[in-house]
Design a protein around this motif. Sequence first.
Motif, PDB file in Angstrom:
ATOM      1  N   SER A 138      -8.104   6.742   9.206  1.00  0.00           N
ATOM      2  CA  SER A 138      -6.985   6.091   9.650  1.00  0.00           C
ATOM      3  C   SER A 138      -6.227   5.060   8.604  1.00  0.00           C
ATOM      4  CB  SER A 138      -7.182   5.620  11.135  1.00  0.00           C
ATOM      5  OG  SER A 138      -7.357   6.517  11.879  1.00  0.00           O
ATOM      6  N   THR A 139      -7.256   4.193   7.905  1.00  0.00           N
ATOM      7  CA  THR A 139      -6.660   3.333   7.080  1.00  0.00           C
ATOM      8  C   THR A 139      -6.052   4.052   5.852  1.00  0.00           C
ATOM      9  OG1 THR A 139      -8.800   1.993   7.453  1.00  0.00           O
ATOM     10  CG2 THR A 139      -7.522   1.578   5.740  1.00  0.00           C
ATOM     11  N   GLY A 166     -12.630   5.349   7.316  1.00  0.00           N
ATOM     12  CA  GLY A 166     -11.486   4.925   6.539  1.00  0.00           C
ATOM     13  C   GLY A 166     -10.419   6.083   6.424  1.00  0.00           C
ATOM     14  N   TYR A 211      -0.462  -0.623   5.931  1.00  0.00           N
ATOM     15  CA  TYR A 211      -1.304  -1.461   5.280  1.00  0.00           C
ATOM     16  C   TYR A 211      -1.301  -1.517   3.888  1.00  0.00           C
ATOM     17  CZ  TYR A 211      -4.006   0.005   9.849  1.00  0.00           C
ATOM     18  OH  TYR A 211      -4.299   0.358  11.000  1.00  0.00           O
ATOM     19  N   VAL A 260      -8.544  -0.777   0.006  1.00  0.00           N
ATOM     20  CA  VAL A 260      -7.923  -1.507   0.886  1.00  0.00           C
ATOM     21  C   VAL A 260      -8.866  -2.224   1.640  1.00  0.00           C
ATOM     22  CG1 VAL A 260      -6.507  -1.236   3.061  1.00  0.00           C
ATOM     23  CG2 VAL A 260      -6.296   0.334   1.310  1.00  0.00           C
ATOM     24  N   HIS A 300      -9.654  -4.786   5.177  1.00  0.00           N
ATOM     25  CA  HIS A 300      -9.336  -5.254   6.570  1.00  0.00           C
ATOM     26  C   HIS A 300      -9.922  -6.807   6.636  1.00  0.00           C
ATOM     27  CE1 HIS A 300      -7.149  -1.706   7.774  1.00  0.00           C
ATOM     28  NE2 HIS A 300      -8.332  -0.911   7.811  1.00  0.00           N
ATOM     29  N   GLY A 328     -15.540   4.830   3.044  1.00  0.00           N
ATOM     30  CA  GLY A 328     -14.354   4.683   2.325  1.00  0.00           C
ATOM     31  C   GLY A 328     -14.131   5.440   1.184  1.00  0.00           C
ATOM     32  N   GLY A 338      -2.522   4.926   7.137  1.00  0.00           N
ATOM     33  CA  GLY A 338      -1.808   3.756   7.331  1.00  0.00           C
ATOM     34  C   GLY A 338      -1.411   3.192   6.017  1.00  0.00           C
ATOM     35  N   THR A 339      -2.140   3.361   5.076  1.00  0.00           N
ATOM     36  CA  THR A 339      -2.003   2.654   3.756  1.00  0.00           C
ATOM     37  C   THR A 339      -0.798   3.577   3.080  1.00  0.00           C
ATOM     38  OG1 THR A 339      -4.046   1.964   3.445  1.00  0.00           O
ATOM     39  CG2 THR A 339      -2.950   1.760   1.588  1.00  0.00           C
ATOM     40  N   ALA A 398     -12.484  -1.257   3.468  1.00  0.00           N
ATOM     41  CA  ALA A 398     -12.101  -0.024   4.228  1.00  0.00           C
ATOM     42  C   ALA A 398     -12.068   1.065   3.432  1.00  0.00           C
ATOM     43  CB  ALA A 398     -10.978  -0.028   5.328  1.00  0.00           C
TER      44      ALA A 398
END
Lengths: 336, 252
Positions: free
Chosen positions: B43-44, B41, B53, B11, B13, B214, B47-48, B18
């Motif tokens: 929260s990413t 990474g 995301y 992913v 940003h 990440g 979110g993904t 990230a």
Amino acid sequence: MPRGNLMKYLFIAAAGIGFVVLPFVLKSNYLLSIFIVIGIYALVVQGLGIIMGYAGQVSFGQAAFFGIGAYAVAILTTHYHWGTIPALLAATVLPSLVAAVIGRPTLKLKEHYLALATLAFGLLVHIIFSEGGELTGGPSGLTGIPYLNIGGFVFNRDYKFYYLVWAVVVLVFLGVRNLDRSRIGRSLRAIRDSEVAAEANGINSAALKLKAFVFSAFLAGLGGGIYAYYVTFISPAPFSFNISIQFVLMAVIGGLGTICGPVLGVGLVVALGEALRWLVPLVIPHAGGEYQIIFFGLILVLAMIFKPEGLSTGWRKITDSEKAEETGLLETSANT
Amino acid sequence: MNILDVNGLKVFHGRAQALRGVTFHAREGEIVAVLGANGAGKSTLLGTLSGIYAAKAGEVYFKGEPIIRQSPGYIVKQGLSLVPEHRQIFNDLTVQDNLLLGAFHRYIKDKGTLSEDMERVLGIFPALRGRERQTAGILSGGLQQMLAIGRGLMARPKLLMLDEPSIGLAPIVVREIMEVLSKLREDGTTIILVEQNAAAALRVADRAIVIERGQVIISGKPSELVNDERVQHAYLGRTGGHAGNVAVAFGY
């Protein structure tokens, strides 16, 4: 709260009776026309209130949608001789379609960029009105719009128009109240509070904001269509960027995210504008319309200082926090 | 059986990457802790997985179905819910409305079961009972976190993902929330728990992974991770490296 409810219903009943008898009490058509304009603007600002108060987006394009509705009626009735119902239908459908098209890219913009995009849109539409040649009548506009006619009943007098406009306002008011209490209204307010959390719960915020935007344009177009029928002649001036700012002012002063706010805000701003038109020349001879703007600015500043949540929220907020304190449920938010 | 399989998830940003190929899985009915420093990474990742995301590459299978590049609405419907970072409750709405919004995707379809589910949430978090009509914004931090979790549960998730639920809360409230998570696992809900508070997370977790820049650098049982040199280095900052120097400077 039975006593509070009783007061509320008494107030509503009094207001209702007041509105019904108003045309008989008022001797002057001038005052009646102000009430009609307040009603028309209330429709437009109610729409703006949805996009600003519920979805939390600022739009400076409301006067453009208002204008598209008005010009739709003017063009269709003078050039093509359409009847009232189809013309009014077009006045609502056309702005809604335009909103759906421009809303798709612009609603993705965050923070102040949507305000800028709608501002540009408003200016653009205003230019089209003034430069539209024969179709829009250019800067001098279109004249000879027929009276509003529903099934043979002709609204050729101000008092008839007054009832029509306020009947529509009440219907829209009830509709918005229902929306406020529905799943959609709750979701819109959720987006305003936290878009991330709204998305995480499966709310499609982009689609919902677009719907709110389209609905706000629908109401603006409805107001515009009725406006064109009322004044029977239109020019680009009442749909300029300044008017968009006034609509925003009305929505903010009345109170965002409330259902009574738009009507209150419009009433106050219009009444004040008329009062200033009388008062300012008495104090400052030869003063032009610019002085009004100074006073509006002053009012906006005062409103932001003393009533930042708008006029209509003051009462309810106080009672809510009092209730919470009484029962000892008000907690300070620790660690936030 | 694995309820969630993540393979090589990448992913970005903007231009910053990230996630650099995250691979891990969650088995049905377990608590997986996701540990890592700020900006690693975590929260990413959540979110993904919940569709907020977009991933550049990689695969995500939930209950065997691919869910990558699906909308958040679709993913919630499949039974994967996110309790986002910083609670993100709807401040201006009442507690009840917050909970109802958690059931957004099935509000119309099974209106009848909503009050039943609300009752279940109030049973799990008795502190919220009696506050249904209060504005959520005036609740304390702990109650707000409970409300956020309750809102997530209203979607009837099979897999619940929590992003740092302990942040800014008193230790006693953290313990209460961790107990609730254990209870939810017993009821069959799978949980992915992102935490900075490693000690609290490792106490309830069945397995844990550590993310650094990440990537998943370690995975294993909490007992293995607590004593792992690399975890201490990468996350707790106790030995070696730059973080270790800082720790030494402060007298550890």
